[in-house]
Design a protein around this motif. Structure first.
Motif, PDB file in Angstrom:
ATOM      1  N   PRO A   1       0.825  -1.209   0.000  1.00  0.00           N
ATOM      2  CA  PRO A   1       0.000   0.000   0.000  1.00  0.00           C
ATOM      3  C   PRO A   1       0.856   1.255   0.000  1.00  0.00           C
ATOM      4  N   PRO A   2       0.525   2.225  -0.834  1.00  0.00           N
ATOM      5  CA  PRO A   2       1.291   3.467  -0.856  1.00  0.00           C
ATOM      6  C   PRO A   2       1.184   4.196   0.476  1.00  0.00           C
ATOM      7  N   ALA A   3       2.173   5.032   0.742  1.00  0.00           N
ATOM      8  CA  ALA A   3       2.136   5.837   1.963  1.00  0.00           C
ATOM      9  C   ALA A   3       0.929   6.765   1.938  1.00  0.00           C
ATOM     10  N   ASP A   4       0.397   7.037   3.101  1.00  0.00           N
ATOM     11  CA  ASP A   4      -0.777   7.903   3.211  1.00  0.00           C
ATOM     12  C   ASP A   4      -0.344   9.357   3.001  1.00  0.00           C
ATOM     13  N   ASP A   5      -0.688   9.896   1.843  1.00  0.00           N
ATOM     14  CA  ASP A   5      -0.361  11.286   1.541  1.00  0.00           C
ATOM     15  C   ASP A   5      -1.617  12.145   1.438  1.00  0.00           C
ATOM     16  N   GLY A   6      -2.738  11.607   1.972  1.00  0.00           N
ATOM     17  CA  GLY A   6      -3.982  12.353   1.963  1.00  0.00           C
ATOM     18  C   GLY A   6      -4.786  12.199   0.693  1.00  0.00           C
ATOM     19  N   ARG A   7      -4.243  11.470  -0.294  1.00  0.00           N
ATOM     20  CA  ARG A   7      -4.954  11.274  -1.548  1.00  0.00           C
ATOM     21  C   ARG A   7      -5.525   9.857  -1.650  1.00  0.00           C
ATOM     22  N   ILE A   8      -6.444   9.673  -2.567  1.00  0.00           N
ATOM     23  CA  ILE A   8      -7.030   8.361  -2.853  1.00  0.00           C
ATOM     24  C   ILE A   8      -6.190   7.745  -3.965  1.00  0.00           C
ATOM     25  N   HIS A   9      -5.564   6.621  -3.677  1.00  0.00           N
ATOM     26  CA  HIS A   9      -4.663   6.005  -4.650  1.00  0.00           C
ATOM     27  C   HIS A   9      -5.435   5.097  -5.604  1.00  0.00           C
TER      28      HIS A   9
ATOM     29  N   THR B   1      -8.854   0.978  -6.105  1.00  0.00           N
ATOM     30  CA  THR B   1      -8.663   2.221  -5.368  1.00  0.00           C
ATOM     31  C   THR B   1      -8.422   1.886  -3.901  1.00  0.00           C
ATOM     32  N   LEU B   2      -7.549   2.665  -3.276  1.00  0.00           N
ATOM     33  CA  LEU B   2      -7.258   2.494  -1.853  1.00  0.00           C
ATOM     34  C   LEU B   2      -7.913   3.643  -1.088  1.00  0.00           C
ATOM     35  N   TRP B   3      -8.876   3.284  -0.245  1.00  0.00           N
ATOM     36  CA  TRP B   3      -9.611   4.278   0.552  1.00  0.00           C
ATOM     37  C   TRP B   3      -9.252   4.101   2.011  1.00  0.00           C
ATOM     38  N   ARG B   4      -8.881   5.190   2.645  1.00  0.00           N
ATOM     39  CA  ARG B   4      -8.586   5.177   4.076  1.00  0.00           C
ATOM     40  C   ARG B   4      -9.690   5.922   4.815  1.00  0.00           C
ATOM     41  N   PHE B   5     -10.065   5.396   5.979  1.00  0.00           N
ATOM     42  CA  PHE B   5     -11.152   5.974   6.752  1.00  0.00           C
ATOM     43  C   PHE B   5     -10.605   6.625   8.018  1.00  0.00           C
ATOM     44  N   SER B   6     -11.439   7.381   8.674  1.00  0.00           N
ATOM     45  CA  SER B   6     -10.998   8.169   9.825  1.00  0.00           C
ATOM     46  C   SER B   6     -10.497   7.277  10.953  1.00  0.00           C
ATOM     47  N   PRO B   7      -9.494   7.741  11.694  1.00  0.00           N
ATOM     48  CA  PRO B   7      -9.029   6.976  12.859  1.00  0.00           C
ATOM     49  C   PRO B   7     -10.173   6.724  13.831  1.00  0.00           C
ATOM     50  N   GLY B   8     -10.241   5.502  14.339  1.00  0.00           N
ATOM     51  CA  GLY B   8     -11.294   5.157  15.276  1.00  0.00           C
ATOM     52  C   GLY B   8     -12.587   4.718  14.627  1.00  0.00           C
TER      53      GLY B   8
ATOM     54  N   ALA C   1      -8.720   0.725   6.379  1.00  0.00           N
ATOM     55  CA  ALA C   1      -8.530   1.035   4.963  1.00  0.00           C
ATOM     56  C   ALA C   1      -8.994  -0.156   4.145  1.00  0.00           C
ATOM     57  N   ALA C   2      -9.392   0.101   2.908  1.00  0.00           N
ATOM     58  CA  ALA C   2      -9.883  -0.953   2.039  1.00  0.00           C
ATOM     59  C   ALA C   2      -9.419  -0.702   0.614  1.00  0.00           C
ATOM     60  N   VAL C   3      -9.107  -1.790  -0.066  1.00  0.00           N
ATOM     61  CA  VAL C   3      -8.827  -1.736  -1.498  1.00  0.00           C
ATOM     62  C   VAL C   3     -10.074  -2.217  -2.216  1.00  0.00           C
ATOM     63  N   ILE C   4     -10.576  -1.393  -3.114  1.00  0.00           N
ATOM     64  CA  ILE C   4     -11.802  -1.701  -3.849  1.00  0.00           C
ATOM     65  C   ILE C   4     -11.434  -1.901  -5.310  1.00  0.00           C
ATOM     66  N   GLY C   5     -11.580  -3.123  -5.780  1.00  0.00           N
ATOM     67  CA  GLY C   5     -11.272  -3.443  -7.164  1.00  0.00           C
ATOM     68  C   GLY C   5     -12.540  -3.535  -7.994  1.00  0.00           C
TER      69      GLY C   5
END
Length: 284
Positions: A54-62, A92-99, A157-161
Motif C-alpha cells: 500500500p502506498p504511503a498515506d499522503d492524503g490522496r485516494i490512490h 482504489t485504496l480508501w482510508r477511513f478516519s481513525p477510530g 482502509a480498504a482496497v476496492i477493485g
C-alpha cells in the motif's frame, strides 16, 4: 553560449498509458488533485498490488489502473478475465478516519457509485446484485472485489477493485458464465466511450458517495441501493459452502446484510462466501 538540453523523447512521445492517465486527470477536473493516479499497461492484479504494497498515506485516494491483468481476482477465488482494450480494470485504496469501525456495506456503496456513473453515461436498466455485481437488464456488466487492509494500529482502509466489460472480443469464452454483457451493448453503440472518460465518471461518483458514507454510514445510501436491487421481492436461493436457503429477497439492512424472508421468519445473510441465485434459474 549556454548549453541547451536535448528534448526528452518520453515527453514528446508519451506512452499510451501515460496519455490515458493524462486524459483521466483532465476528465476529473478539480477532483484530480484528490487522487494519486497510476496507469500501467499490465500487472498481475491491481488489488493484490495495492494490498501487498500500500502506498504511503499522503492524503490522496490512490488509484491503480491496468490495461490488462494477468491474474485478476474475483470473489471466492474466481479469476477475473480481462483483455486489453476490452475491459476497464482498476483498484482504489480508501482510508477511513481513525477510530472508525470496520466498514460495513462497502461493496454495496461501490456498486451504487458504479451504477450511478453508468446511468450518467446513458445506460438503461442498471441493477445491483448483492453483494458485488452490477447488471444491465439481468446480464453481468461489472464486478467488485473488496480487500480490507490489516489494522495494525492504523486507521481502517480498504482496497476496492472493479472490473467493467467495455467491449468483449468475439469468442471471449468466459467459462461457466451466462448472461454477460459489455458497455458497448448496454449503450447500443459500436464502440464504448474512452476508458479514461468512463473511469473519471466512476471515480467522481465514488468520491461523492464515499464522503457521504464516511459521514453517515451505509444507512444514508441504503434507499438508493434498494431502488436498484435486481432481486427485490423475488424468490431466490442463497447458496453457501454450508447450506442452501430459499426465500424472498427483502433487500438489505443498515449494515449491508441481505435480508431473506423465509417461512420461519426473516434471516440476515452476511457478506462472505455466498452466492445469490434466482430460484427459477441456474447461476446468475
Amino acid at each position: 553560449m549556454p548549453l541547451q538540453s536535448s528534448p526528452d523523447p518520453a515527453a514528446q512521445n508519451p506512452s499510451p498509458v501515460a496519455t490515458r492517465a493524462a486524459e483521466l486527470a483532465t476528465a476529473l477536473g478539480p477532483l484530480a488533485g484528490d487522487f494519486a493516479l497510476d496507469w500501467v499497461s499490465e500487472c498481475a492484479s491491481t488489488n493484490t498490488a495495492l494490498v501487498d504494497a500500500p502506498p504511503a498515506d499522503d492524503g490522496r485516494i490512490h488509484v491503480l489502473v491496468a490495461d490488462r491483468q494477468r491474474a485478476g481476482r474475483g470473489r471466492r477465488g474466481r479469476q477475473w478475465l480481462s483483455w486489453e482494450g476490452a475491459s476497464l480494470t482498476f483498484s482504489t485504496l480508501w482510508r477511513f478516519s481513525p477510530g472508525a469501525p470496520a466498514p460495513a456495506g462497502l461493496s454495496l456503496v461501490a456498486g451504487l457509485a458504479l451504477a450511478r456513473a453508468l446511468e450518467q453515461l446513458g445506460v438503461q436498466g442498471v441493477q445491483l446484485k448483492w453483494p458485488n455485481d452490477v447488471l444491465v437488464h439481468g446480464n453481468k456488466l461489472a464486478g467488485i472485489l473488496i480487500d480490507l487492509l490489516p489494522g495494525r494500529g492504523r486507521p481502517p482502509a480498504a482496497v476496492i477493485g472493479i472490473g467493467l466489460n467495455l467491449r468483449l472480443p468475439a469468442g471471449h469464452g468466459i467459462e461457466n458464465q451466462t448472461g454477460v454483457t459489455d458497455l458497448a451493448q448496454a449503450l447500443e453503440c459500436d464502440a464504448p466511450p474512452a476508458s479514461a472518460a468512463v473511469l473519471a465518471g466512476i471515480l467522481t461518483e465514488m468520491h461523492h458517495l464515499f464522503h457521504t458514507y464516511a459521514a453517515a454510514g451505509f444507512p444514508a445510501l441504503r434507499g438508493a441501493w434498494q431502488q436498484r436491487n435486481a432481486f427485490a421481492d423475488l424468490p431466490v436461493r442463497i447458496v453457501s459452502d454450508q447450506d442452501v436457503r430459499i426465500g424472498i429477497c427483502a433487500g438489505v439492512d443498515d449494515d449491508g446484510a441481505l435480508l431473506l424472508r423465509t417461512d420461519t421468519g426473516m434471516q440476515r445473510i452476511l457478506a462472505g462466501d455466498v452466492s445469490l441465485r434466482p430460484l427459477t434459474g441456474d447461476a446468475a
